[in-house]
Scaffold this motif. Structure first.
Motif, PDB file in Angstrom:
ATOM      1  N   LYS A   1       0.836  -1.211   0.000  1.00 36.83           N
ATOM      2  CA  LYS A   1       0.000   0.000   0.000  1.00 36.83           C
ATOM      3  C   LYS A   1       0.864   1.251   0.000  1.00 36.83           C
ATOM      4  N   TYR A   2       1.877   1.278   0.844  1.00 35.65           N
ATOM      5  CA  TYR A   2       2.686   2.485   0.975  1.00 35.65           C
ATOM      6  C   TYR A   2       3.783   2.589  -0.073  1.00 35.65           C
ATOM      7  N   TRP A   3       4.253   1.477  -0.585  1.00 37.01           N
ATOM      8  CA  TRP A   3       5.288   1.544  -1.615  1.00 37.01           C
ATOM      9  C   TRP A   3       4.713   1.662  -3.030  1.00 37.01           C
ATOM     10  N   PHE A   4       3.603   0.945  -3.281  1.00 36.77           N
ATOM     11  CA  PHE A   4       3.064   0.888  -4.644  1.00 36.77           C
ATOM     12  C   PHE A   4       1.634   1.427  -4.737  1.00 36.77           C
ATOM     13  N   GLN A   5       1.145   2.072  -3.649  1.00 34.36           N
ATOM     14  CA  GLN A   5      -0.219   2.608  -3.608  1.00 34.36           C
ATOM     15  C   GLN A   5      -1.258   1.544  -3.978  1.00 34.36           C
ATOM     16  N   SER A   6      -1.025   0.337  -3.469  1.00 36.04           N
ATOM     17  CA  SER A   6      -1.934  -0.777  -3.729  1.00 36.04           C
ATOM     18  C   SER A   6      -2.599  -1.189  -2.418  1.00 36.04           C
ATOM     19  N   GLY A   7      -3.594  -0.401  -2.013  1.00 37.55           N
ATOM     20  CA  GLY A   7      -4.247  -0.640  -0.733  1.00 37.55           C
ATOM     21  C   GLY A   7      -5.550  -1.396  -0.820  1.00 37.55           C
ATOM     22  N   THR A   8      -5.974  -1.753  -2.023  1.00 44.08           N
ATOM     23  CA  THR A   8      -7.234  -2.481  -2.166  1.00 44.08           C
ATOM     24  C   THR A   8      -7.020  -3.980  -2.002  1.00 44.08           C
ATOM     25  N   ILE A   9      -8.043  -4.625  -1.477  1.00 44.43           N
ATOM     26  CA  ILE A   9      -8.021  -6.081  -1.306  1.00 44.43           C
ATOM     27  C   ILE A   9      -9.414  -6.605  -1.624  1.00 44.43           C
ATOM     28  N   SER A  10      -9.504  -7.679  -2.357  1.00 43.68           N
ATOM     29  CA  SER A  10     -10.806  -8.184  -2.785  1.00 43.68           C
ATOM     30  C   SER A  10     -11.632  -8.642  -1.586  1.00 43.68           C
ATOM     31  N   PHE A  11     -12.928  -8.709  -1.789  1.00 44.42           N
ATOM     32  CA  PHE A  11     -13.866  -9.069  -0.723  1.00 44.42           C
ATOM     33  C   PHE A  11     -13.489 -10.418  -0.109  1.00 44.42           C
TER      34      PHE A  11
END
Length: 321
Positions: A85-95
């Motif tokens: 999330k903090y390195w690649f701005q990938s903070g989403t996670i599937s349901f």
């Protein structure tokens, strides 16, 4: 299913540390990565030493092996996503992935609690029932207890997921946490969560307070035995060994119990403080456990000061009796 009860959320967003400014996100990711790296290195080293040195194939070291395996799995379950999330701005996670992560978070935390119980049992028997220690706590006995520690918590963690998964999630999909857990997810449900939070609280208190009660009892017995020893040096050595373990046990249990109780009795504090507390008790013990429990003892098994001091207490207590 009625339309109003249908979940419209298809993915969740992990907020991480809500108050963290963007300019510090890279630093946060680096710190978390360092924690993850040190956790892996320390615990993998413990497993390697155990696998390559047959002198370590004893009950206490089998327990330590379980602790290291659990720490590796827990850190791997929680840290990579928040680092991304903090390195690649990938903070989403599937349901579905969020509920899978929630299962492993609660399952591995329960296993960790059971392993700490086994560790306290080993110390208790070694000091307070020394004459029967080798008869009671054989390698085969530890194997059975270890399997039990990994199997029994499955049901409780699965119950949490089964009850939370079908709830309608139709409002915010932002989880105020660094990973998916029961409280973080169910607070987003568009329904009264009381019916779901009470069983979860009962489960958490049983899996936490049950082992904790025995740990407190065992260390009270150990301290009582130590205080009977007239040799001050032996007494201080053993108390020093116990104190380092008690620090980790307190760090694991006290903040965890506080967070669970606070969220269910109406005690409120900022999201950042809550998340920092949770991350400290979740990530700090796995990182320093190898130093406190393992490397200090495993690197010098023939001159193990901790075990020798415990044996000295046992012998002197037996002679005094």
């Amino acid at each position: 299913m009625p339309e109003e009860n249908r979940s419209t959320v298809t993915e969740f967003i992990l907020s991480g540390f809500p108050g963290l400014q963007p300019k510090y996100q890279g630093l946060a990711a680096s710190v978390l990565f360092l924690v993850y790296f040190l956790t892996l290195i320390g615990n993998v080293t413990v497993i390697f030493l155990f696998a390559t040195d047959r002198r370590l194939h004893k009950p206490m070291y089998y327990i330590i092996l379980n602790l290291s395996a659990c720490d590796i799995l827990f850190s791997t379950t929680t840290l990579p996503k928040i680092i991304a999330k903090y390195w690649f701005q990938s903070g989403t996670i599937s349901f579905t992935a969020c509920f899978v992560q929630m299962y492993f978070v609660h399952y591995l935390a329960s296993v960790n609690s059971c392993v700490l119980f086994l560790m306290a049992l080993d110390r208790y028997l070694a000091i307070c029932h020394s004459l029967r220690y080798s008869l009671i706590l054989k390698n085969s006995t530890i194997l059975i207890l270890s399997i039990t520690a990994w199997v029994v918590p499955k049901a409780g963690a699965l119950m949490l997921v089964i009850r939370a998964y079908p709830l309608p999630y139709c409002a915010s999909n932002i989880i105020n946490h660094c990973y998916c857990d029961h409280i973080g997810i169910t607070t987003l449900a568009c329904t009264d969560r009381a019916a779901y939070s009470v069983p979860a609280l009962v489960y958490a208190m049983v899996i936490l307070l049950g082992p904790l009660a025995f740990i407190i009892f065992s260390y009270c017995c150990i301290i009582t035995a130590v205080l009977k020893v007239t040799n001050i040096q032996s007494r201080l050595k053993t108390l020093s060994t116990c104190s380092t373990q008690l620090i980790i046990i307190l760090l694991y249990y006290v903040p965890r119990c506080f967070v669970y109780l606070a969220s269910n009795v109406g005690i409120t504090f900022s999201a950042d403080i809550r998340i920092v507390i949770i991350m400290l008790y979740s990530l700090l013990p796995p990182m320093i456990n190898p130093l406190i429990y393992c490397l200090r003892e495993l690197l010098h098994p023939s001159d193990n000061r901790s075990v020798n001091s415990l044996q000295a207490v046992v012998e002197k207590c037996t002679k005094a009796a």
